[in-house]
Structures are given as structure tokens and as C-alpha cells.
Design a protein around this motif. Sequence first.
Motif, short mmCIF file in Angstrom:
data_model
loop_
_atom_site.label_atom_id
_atom_site.label_comp_id
_atom_site.label_asym_id
_atom_site.label_seq_id
_atom_site.Cartn_x
_atom_site.Cartn_y
_atom_site.Cartn_z
N LEU A 1 0.60 -1.26 -0.13
CA LEU A 1 0.09 0.09 -0.06
C LEU A 1 0.96 1.10 -0.49
CD1 LEU A 1 -3.24 1.27 0.19
CD2 LEU A 1 -2.45 1.61 2.58
N ILE B 1 1.10 4.10 -3.01
CA ILE B 1 0.79 5.74 -2.57
C ILE B 1 1.56 6.24 -2.92
CG2 ILE B 1 0.34 7.54 -0.81
CD1 ILE B 1 -0.55 5.24 0.34
N THR C 1 1.35 6.60 -6.79
CA THR C 1 0.74 6.80 -7.50
C THR C 1 1.36 8.91 -7.48
OG1 THR C 1 -0.76 5.06 -6.96
CG2 THR C 1 -1.89 7.94 -7.32
N ILE D 1 -3.00 3.73 -8.39
CA ILE D 1 -4.38 2.75 -7.60
C ILE D 1 -5.14 1.87 -7.88
CG2 ILE D 1 -7.05 3.61 -8.99
CD1 ILE D 1 -5.56 6.39 -8.64
N ILE E 1 -2.76 -0.40 -5.23
CA ILE E 1 -3.93 -0.22 -4.28
C ILE E 1 -5.03 -0.95 -3.69
CG2 ILE E 1 -5.26 1.17 -3.01
CD1 ILE E 1 -3.30 3.89 -3.52
N ILE E 2 -6.06 -1.08 -4.97
CA ILE E 2 -6.92 -1.74 -5.09
C ILE E 2 -6.42 -3.41 -4.92
CG2 ILE E 2 -8.56 -3.06 -6.85
CD1 ILE E 2 -9.39 -0.14 -8.27
N SER F 1 -3.44 -4.27 -3.30
CA SER F 1 -3.68 -4.03 -1.55
C SER F 1 -5.28 -4.45 -1.08
CB SER F 1 -3.22 -3.40 -1.45
OG SER F 1 -2.69 -2.59 -2.32
N ALA F 2 -5.68 -4.09 -1.07
CA ALA F 2 -7.65 -3.99 -0.54
C ALA F 2 -7.63 -6.07 -0.94
CB ALA F 2 -8.17 -3.47 -1.09
N THR G 1 -8.01 0.86 6.61
CA THR G 1 -6.53 1.22 5.75
C THR G 1 -6.58 1.97 3.83
OG1 THR G 1 -5.53 0.33 7.87
CG2 THR G 1 -4.13 1.85 6.01
N ILE G 2 -6.62 0.90 4.03
CA ILE G 2 -6.71 0.36 2.43
C ILE G 2 -8.36 1.14 1.60
CG2 ILE G 2 -6.19 -0.87 0.72
CD1 ILE G 2 -5.06 -2.56 2.44
N ALA H 1 -6.69 4.98 1.94
CA ALA H 1 -6.24 5.39 1.16
C ALA H 1 -6.77 5.47 0.06
CB ALA H 1 -5.26 4.64 1.21
N ALA H 2 -7.67 3.84 -0.84
CA ALA H 2 -7.98 4.10 -2.38
C ALA H 2 -8.83 5.58 -2.42
CB ALA H 2 -8.68 3.22 -2.68
N VAL I 1 -7.30 8.94 -2.66
CA VAL I 1 -6.68 8.92 -3.93
C VAL I 1 -7.60 9.70 -4.79
CG1 VAL I 1 -5.28 7.87 -5.87
CG2 VAL I 1 -4.37 7.36 -3.45
#
Lengths: 174, 123
Positions: A103, A107, A110, A119, A122-123, A125-126, B106-107, B110-111, B114
Motif C-alpha cells: 500500500l 501510494i 501514485t 491506484i 491499491i485495489i 492491496s485491498a 486503512t486501504i 487510502a483508495a 486518492v
Amino acid sequence: MEYWIIIDGKARGPYGVADMIRCGVTLSTPVWRQGMTEWVPAGTVRDLAGYFSVNETYHSQQLDYSTPPPSPVDPAARQSCGDSEWRAANGDDDRPPMPSTYLGWNIAATVLCCIPLGIIGIIYSAMTRGRYDQGDYAGARNASKWASVWLILSVVFGLIQGVFVLATNILSLL
Amino acid sequence: MSGRTRLILTAVAIAVASVIFMLYLTHSSYGAPPLRCGIKALTGFDCPGCGSQRAFQALLRGDLAAAWGYNAFALIAAPVAVFLIVVEAGRECWPRFHRAVLSKWTIIAAAAAVAAWWIIRNQ
């Protein structure tokens, strides 16, 4: 699921998986759990397969099956492995460590790479976290891998763009 | 130190050195204009990272107000990103802390941050 293990010729247990790995169990350490007829190398137990690093090598010649399985399991025979402080700090749950979500790197990519591919990272990461919470550890590792792939892509495309833009800037100065 | 660790450290060192070199090369007092963002040139929209280079240059000059104006999100995100990277790098040492910090929320936050920043700055 709790296991007994043979380390230094001594049967010890029962341990949860996290404890077992911390005791220094390798692919070739004999393990036994209720329902098994005999000791087997940890590397052949399907439920444990995800816990070993791929670099670990298998030494079948070190196996020693002379000790019979400790049955029935006596909870009073439980022995502690490692220091109690570690246990207090980290709990003794059986989950393997969570894979990296990347993550922070995504970030940073990005914000710094001018290419908003981070981004997508990050998806992933989720997804890493979501699958981990569902107990889908293989899926979590896979999502973690893709989070790193998109991180690398955003850095590579960012660098390509940077070089291209830098070149046009220098040309415009001439 | 394993070969892989050395490789990663070398890559990070090269990346940091190139960023500093680029900042120096495009420093306004040096004469060259800042690098234009390709996404902006292509689409006309500011991406979440647009202005981060000028923001960090302004920060190097000590001009916090200008830095904030160029890309406020980058200024907030940078320390957060460094913190998250450190937490993840040591996740074998503190697995519970890692799980607590890198929570689902948290994630998602963050998304969302952004995405929200991307929309807000193009209003």
C-alpha cells in the motif's frame, strides 16, 4: 488443528501451526496430529504446505520415526516453545503472516510517478487484505503479487514518461 | 545480506539518486522548466501526482505554502507512505502490528483519499 512434532529426538506438543513454525519445524520434521496413523514429514502434510518458504530443501534422510505417536493427546503435556513475551506480544493464532499489501509503495508511486497506475495496485492491496481475512492465504499471496506487479508497472511507465519528457524539455532548450 | 536484499537496496538507492538528480536538474533557479506530466498533456486533467515534483522542489527551498499549493495531497501522503512502507518491511517482526495498521479500512481510506483528491483538484 494441533500438531505434535519431533525436534532433537523429542516429541513435543501439541502446538498450533504458528507456534510449530516458530519452534523451527522444517519440511523434514516429523509431525503427527490426531487421526494420523504415524509420524510424517511436515512437508507432506497438505494443510502445512503454505507455511514453508519455497527455498527450503527437503532432507528425507534426517527423518526419525522411531518415536511412536503420543496418543491420546494429553493437554497437560503441552510444552511452551520460545519465550512467553513473544507470545504475549503476538498472540498464538494460527494464521501465517499477512503478505505485503504494497500500500505504501503504491501510494508513493501514485503521487510520484505521474502515472495513476498505482491506484490499480491499491485495489490489489485491498484484495490482499480481504482474502487474507477470509482465510484464503493463497489468494492473498496472489493479490499481493499483483499489487507489486502494478507498482512496478507504474514505476516503469513513470520512468519512461520522465525520460521522454526530460528529453523534450532538453530539446526545447536547444 | 542476501542477494535479493542487495538488489532491492541498490534499486532504491538508484531511484532516490535519480529523483534528487531530476529535482536538481529541473530546479527553477537552474533554468530548466519542471517536467510536464504526460497524463496532463494527454488528457488535460491533473492526475493525483501532478505538481508533486514542484511541491517537493518548493519544500527543498523551504517554501511550505507554495508546496501546499502545488500538491497538498503529496505532502500529506509522503510521510504516510513512508510509515506504511516501514511497517510492511518489518512485518515478520511485528505481524500483529502489521495486520492492525494495514487493516481493510486503512486501504479503503487510502483508495478513497486518492480518488477524492483526483476529483477535487479537477473541479
